[in-house]
Design a protein around this motif. Structure first.
Motif, short mmCIF file in Angstrom:
data_model
loop_
_atom_site.label_atom_id
_atom_site.label_comp_id
_atom_site.label_asym_id
_atom_site.label_seq_id
_atom_site.Cartn_x
_atom_site.Cartn_y
_atom_site.Cartn_z
N ARG A 141 0.82 -1.22 0.00
CA ARG A 141 0.00 0.00 0.00
C ARG A 141 0.86 1.26 0.00
N ARG A 142 2.04 1.15 -0.65
CA ARG A 142 2.95 2.30 -0.75
C ARG A 142 3.41 2.50 -2.19
N GLY A 143 2.72 1.88 -3.14
CA GLY A 143 3.05 2.06 -4.55
C GLY A 143 4.07 1.09 -5.10
N VAL A 144 4.58 0.20 -4.26
CA VAL A 144 5.62 -0.73 -4.68
C VAL A 144 5.09 -1.69 -5.75
N GLY A 145 3.95 -2.30 -5.49
CA GLY A 145 3.38 -3.25 -6.45
C GLY A 145 3.03 -2.59 -7.78
N SER A 146 2.47 -1.41 -7.71
CA SER A 146 2.13 -0.69 -8.95
C SER A 146 3.38 -0.35 -9.76
N ALA A 147 4.44 0.08 -9.08
CA ALA A 147 5.68 0.40 -9.79
C ALA A 147 6.27 -0.84 -10.44
N LEU A 148 6.24 -1.97 -9.74
CA LEU A 148 6.74 -3.21 -10.33
C LEU A 148 5.91 -3.63 -11.54
N MET A 149 4.60 -3.60 -11.38
CA MET A 149 3.73 -4.03 -12.48
C MET A 149 3.80 -3.06 -13.66
N ASP A 150 3.85 -1.76 -13.40
CA ASP A 150 3.98 -0.79 -14.49
C ASP A 150 5.26 -1.07 -15.29
N THR A 151 6.34 -1.33 -14.58
CA THR A 151 7.62 -1.59 -15.25
C THR A 151 7.57 -2.91 -16.01
N ALA A 152 7.03 -3.95 -15.38
CA ALA A 152 6.93 -5.26 -16.03
C ALA A 152 6.07 -5.18 -17.29
N GLU A 153 4.96 -4.46 -17.23
CA GLU A 153 4.09 -4.33 -18.41
C GLU A 153 4.76 -3.52 -19.50
#
Length: 176
Positions: free
Chosen positions: A97-109
């Motif tokens: 809930r600190r943007g870590v997952g979104s940053a990883l997924m954005d980069t992976a995509e």
């Protein structure tokens, strides 16, 4: 290695290093996950062999999560079709809930989009995967229609399977 793929304040996404392996294994064990170095070392070897791209999210000085992109994955619902697969997405609980997952997924995509217009992934079905299941749905991933998989194969209707980490549903997303 693809260092500096994403940077936003204290949050960065970079390639995984050997030093990250021990940090992740220790942190995962501390939060009650069954973790050994073998999986992460295998992913690093796959990267050296040109089979995958490793990504680590770093928040400040701490490794916070990881994910791997296989540009031409041989596994799962779309295996062997020239489509990239996102594999082993994980964010340590203290960093959620600190943007870590979104940053990883954005980069992976973004990386996956270099190889194809569609990306896919498998997600576990037990409650431990609940946060990931919700995130994938919010990001536009949809079931591929092949049903559930167990141990790398489609589970036939009415087959006995265990609700463990080998029980998965494959999802895909159009990237462009």
């Amino acid at each position: 290695m693809l260092y500096g793929l994403f940077q936003d304040g204290l949050l960065a996404v970079r390639s995984m290093t050997g030093a990250d392996v021990d940090d992740f294994v220790r942190a995962e064990c501390e939060q009650g996950w069954h973790s050994t170095p073998a999986k992460l070392l295998m992913r690093l070897e796959h990267e050296r062999a040109g089979k995958c791209i490793t990504l680590t999210a770093q928040l400040g000085e701490e490794a916070a999560g990881y994910v791997f992109v296989y540009p031409d994955s041989p596994w799962g619902a779309f295996g062997g079709r020239g489509l990239p697969e996102i594999v082993d997405f994980a964010v340590l609980e203290k960093f959620r809930r600190r943007g870590v997952g979104s940053a990883l997924m954005d980069t992976a995509e973004r990386i996956a989009a270099r190889y194809a217009d569609t990306v896919y992934l498998g997600v576990g079905l037990h409650s431990g995967y609940g946060a990931a299941q919700r995130m994938y749905a919010k990001r536009g991933y949809i079931p591929d229609g092949s049903g559930v998989w167990y141990g790398g194969r489609i589970a036939e209707p009415y087959a006995d399977v265990n609700n463990d980490d080998d029980l998965a549903l494959y999802l895909s997303k159009k990237l462009r």
